[in-house]
Enzyme design. Sequence first.
Site, PDB file in Angstrom:
ATOM      1  N   LYS A   1     -29.623  30.301 -10.444  1.00 52.52           N
ATOM      2  CA  LYS A   1     -30.864  30.754 -11.085  1.00 52.52           C
ATOM      3  C   LYS A   1     -30.917  30.329 -12.550  1.00 52.52           C
ATOM      4  O   LYS A   1     -31.975  30.091 -13.103  1.00 52.52           O
ATOM      5  CB  LYS A   1     -30.961  32.279 -10.979  1.00 52.52           C
ATOM      6  CG  LYS A   1     -31.232  32.739  -9.555  1.00 52.52           C
ATOM      7  CD  LYS A   1     -32.233  33.899  -9.535  1.00 52.52           C
ATOM      8  CE  LYS A   1     -32.815  34.112  -8.153  1.00 52.52           C
ATOM      9  NZ  LYS A   1     -32.039  34.976  -7.302  1.00 52.52           N
TER      10      LYS A   1
ATOM     11  N   LYS B   1      -6.248  39.744  -1.072  1.00 54.86           N
ATOM     12  CA  LYS B   1      -5.473  38.524  -0.798  1.00 54.86           C
ATOM     13  C   LYS B   1      -4.351  38.806   0.192  1.00 54.86           C
ATOM     14  O   LYS B   1      -4.106  38.028   1.114  1.00 54.86           O
ATOM     15  CB  LYS B   1      -4.896  37.954  -2.100  1.00 54.86           C
ATOM     16  CG  LYS B   1      -5.974  37.428  -3.043  1.00 54.86           C
ATOM     17  CD  LYS B   1      -5.382  37.133  -4.414  1.00 54.86           C
ATOM     18  CE  LYS B   1      -6.441  36.724  -5.418  1.00 54.86           C
ATOM     19  NZ  LYS B   1      -5.974  36.798  -6.810  1.00 54.86           N
TER      20      LYS B   1
ATOM     21  N   GLU C   1      -9.266  28.379   1.603  1.00 52.90           N
ATOM     22  CA  GLU C   1      -8.035  28.141   0.839  1.00 52.90           C
ATOM     23  C   GLU C   1      -8.103  28.758  -0.564  1.00 52.90           C
ATOM     24  O   GLU C   1      -7.136  29.323  -1.071  1.00 52.90           O
ATOM     25  CB  GLU C   1      -7.791  26.628   0.729  1.00 52.90           C
ATOM     26  CG  GLU C   1      -6.555  26.226  -0.038  1.00 52.90           C
ATOM     27  CD  GLU C   1      -5.278  26.692   0.628  1.00 52.90           C
ATOM     28  OE1 GLU C   1      -4.896  26.122   1.643  1.00 52.90           O
ATOM     29  OE2 GLU C   1      -4.660  27.643   0.118  1.00 52.90           O
TER      30      GLU C   1
ATOM     31  N   GLY D   1      -5.658  30.939  -5.806  1.00 51.44           N
ATOM     32  CA  GLY D   1      -6.336  29.825  -6.479  1.00 51.44           C
ATOM     33  C   GLY D   1      -5.924  28.453  -6.006  1.00 51.44           C
ATOM     34  O   GLY D   1      -6.120  28.093  -4.840  1.00 51.44           O
TER      35      GLY D   1
ATOM     36  N   LYS E   1     -12.510  36.181  -1.885  1.00 49.75           N
ATOM     37  CA  LYS E   1     -11.494  37.002  -1.199  1.00 49.75           C
ATOM     38  C   LYS E   1     -12.035  38.339  -0.719  1.00 49.75           C
ATOM     39  O   LYS E   1     -11.689  38.827   0.341  1.00 49.75           O
ATOM     40  CB  LYS E   1     -10.258  37.212  -2.086  1.00 49.75           C
ATOM     41  CG  LYS E   1     -10.508  37.992  -3.339  1.00 49.75           C
ATOM     42  CD  LYS E   1      -9.919  37.355  -4.548  1.00 49.75           C
ATOM     43  CE  LYS E   1     -10.699  36.119  -4.884  1.00 49.75           C
ATOM     44  NZ  LYS E   1     -10.571  35.619  -6.216  1.00 49.75           N
TER      45      LYS E   1
ATOM     46  N   GLY F   1      -8.984  29.998 -12.324  1.00 49.71           N
ATOM     47  CA  GLY F   1      -9.405  28.960 -13.267  1.00 49.71           C
ATOM     48  C   GLY F   1     -10.282  27.926 -12.597  1.00 49.71           C
ATOM     49  O   GLY F   1     -10.234  27.743 -11.365  1.00 49.71           O
TER      50      GLY F   1
HETATM   51  N1  HSE Z   1      -8.774  38.023 -11.144  1.00 47.84           N
HETATM   52  C1  HSE Z   1      -7.938  37.236 -10.312  1.00 47.84           C
HETATM   53  C2  HSE Z   1      -6.544  37.174 -10.933  1.00 47.84           C
HETATM   54  C3  HSE Z   1      -8.497  35.850 -10.182  1.00 47.84           C
HETATM   55  O1  HSE Z   1      -6.340  37.686 -12.032  1.00 47.84           O
HETATM   56  O2  HSE Z   1      -5.652  36.630 -10.312  1.00 47.84           O
HETATM   57  C4  HSE Z   1      -8.453  35.323  -8.804  1.00 47.84           C
HETATM   58  O3  HSE Z   1      -8.588  36.277  -7.811  1.00 47.84           O
END
Ligand code: HSE
Length: 426
Positions: free
Chosen positions: A45, A205, A129, A134, A105, A302
């Site tokens: 947006k 996770k 993945e 990450g 996640k 990241g």
């Molecule tokens: N906030 C998460 C972390 C980033 O600090 O690992 C990815 O899930």
Amino acid sequence: MKKVGVAILGLGVVGGGTYKILTEKKEYFKTTQGLDVTVENVLEKNIDRATALGIDKSIVATNIEEVVSNSNVDIVIEVIGGVEPAKTFVMKALMSGKTVVTSNKELFAKHWSELEEEAKKMRVGLFFEASCVGGVPIIRTLQEGMQANKILSIKGIINGTTNYILTKMSLEGSSYEEALKEAQRLGYAEFNPTADVEGFDATYKLSILSSLAFNAKVDIENVYREGITSITKEDIACGKELGYTLKLLGIGKNSENGIEVRVHPTFIPNSNPLATVNDSFNAVHLVGDSVGEIMLYGRGAGALPTGSAIVSDVIFAAKHHEYYYAAFENSSKGNKSTKFVSDFVSQYFIRMTVKDEAGVLSKYSGIFAKYNVSIKEAKQIAGVEGKVSTIIITHACKESALRKAIEKIEELEIVYSVDSVIRLED
Ligand code: HSE
């Protein structure tokens, strides 16, 4: 050369990183993968974000219908985060016959079954993945590199924000509040840090990773969760004196007693390879019955690290025509037959403040003995005004026994306070 059209839903940090990799490495993917990947649409947006990334306005869509009706789009990348509107958008993409790649996640941990059902029905791919750890290729390792194994355990530092906070508390002696503030200043922790510091992010996770590792649906409700908000610099300093480092671990174990899954602060010996994983880095340690131990280490968040995982899914999806679906019964009734361990066995670190007088040690050690909790190590740190700080490390015992013993110890007149009870893994 095979042409692949992708759409990116959301141009936040990860969406931006993904766009950058896909466009800057377009020629590289042609030569290394034999694929001509083009970003056909972005859904965003905020036009300024698109402009800042150098994206031509003609490919910026403002509603999901434009994206899912675009016949040049083969793969939809969802990097919006959270459950809604991400779930609706992903469902629409699947229903339109698009393969989906997601980094989400929370969406995946909560709605994997429904999404997969739709993907199977439409014979399209569903890749995730980037949802766990990450840029570290843990999902593909579990799906493609460990088939010869029964995975016995998975232990990991799977949240970078809490790892940054605990590292700062450990190496600089900062308080939890100081370390959190710094994590927020650096952009690791959100303004509302609950998802990270209370262990929700790690729980999402771990539920995904342990489902794959143990071939059984592990719902988030099956994961015991405890965050780091009550950890003090005194806990960390006392553990350090005894040779332990504190980490927020995601732990999954699979034994004949059942599956055990938990996220909580954990002391580990300094010699454990996970103890050296510092700052915002993540790592996952696996034990397979054939391979033994393996460990993966890298950036858990990241723009480019997460973008790396997303792009690897895009390339995988473009090159494979038989998609992976869960090898276990992936429905809400999936875990009815799976046995979960709730009264887990662990070692414990206990810190308490007691009276400095004759017979004190025998009083609390008598209670530990009564509940069959064996003391492995004990240390007293001389205090002031007749108080002494006592640290006890136990041998492995049942959590239920430990809790009962602590309850009774708290009632002792010689005990001022039980300040912390923290699990410990070898
Ligand atoms: N906030 C998460 C972390 C980033 O600090 O690992 C990815 O899930």
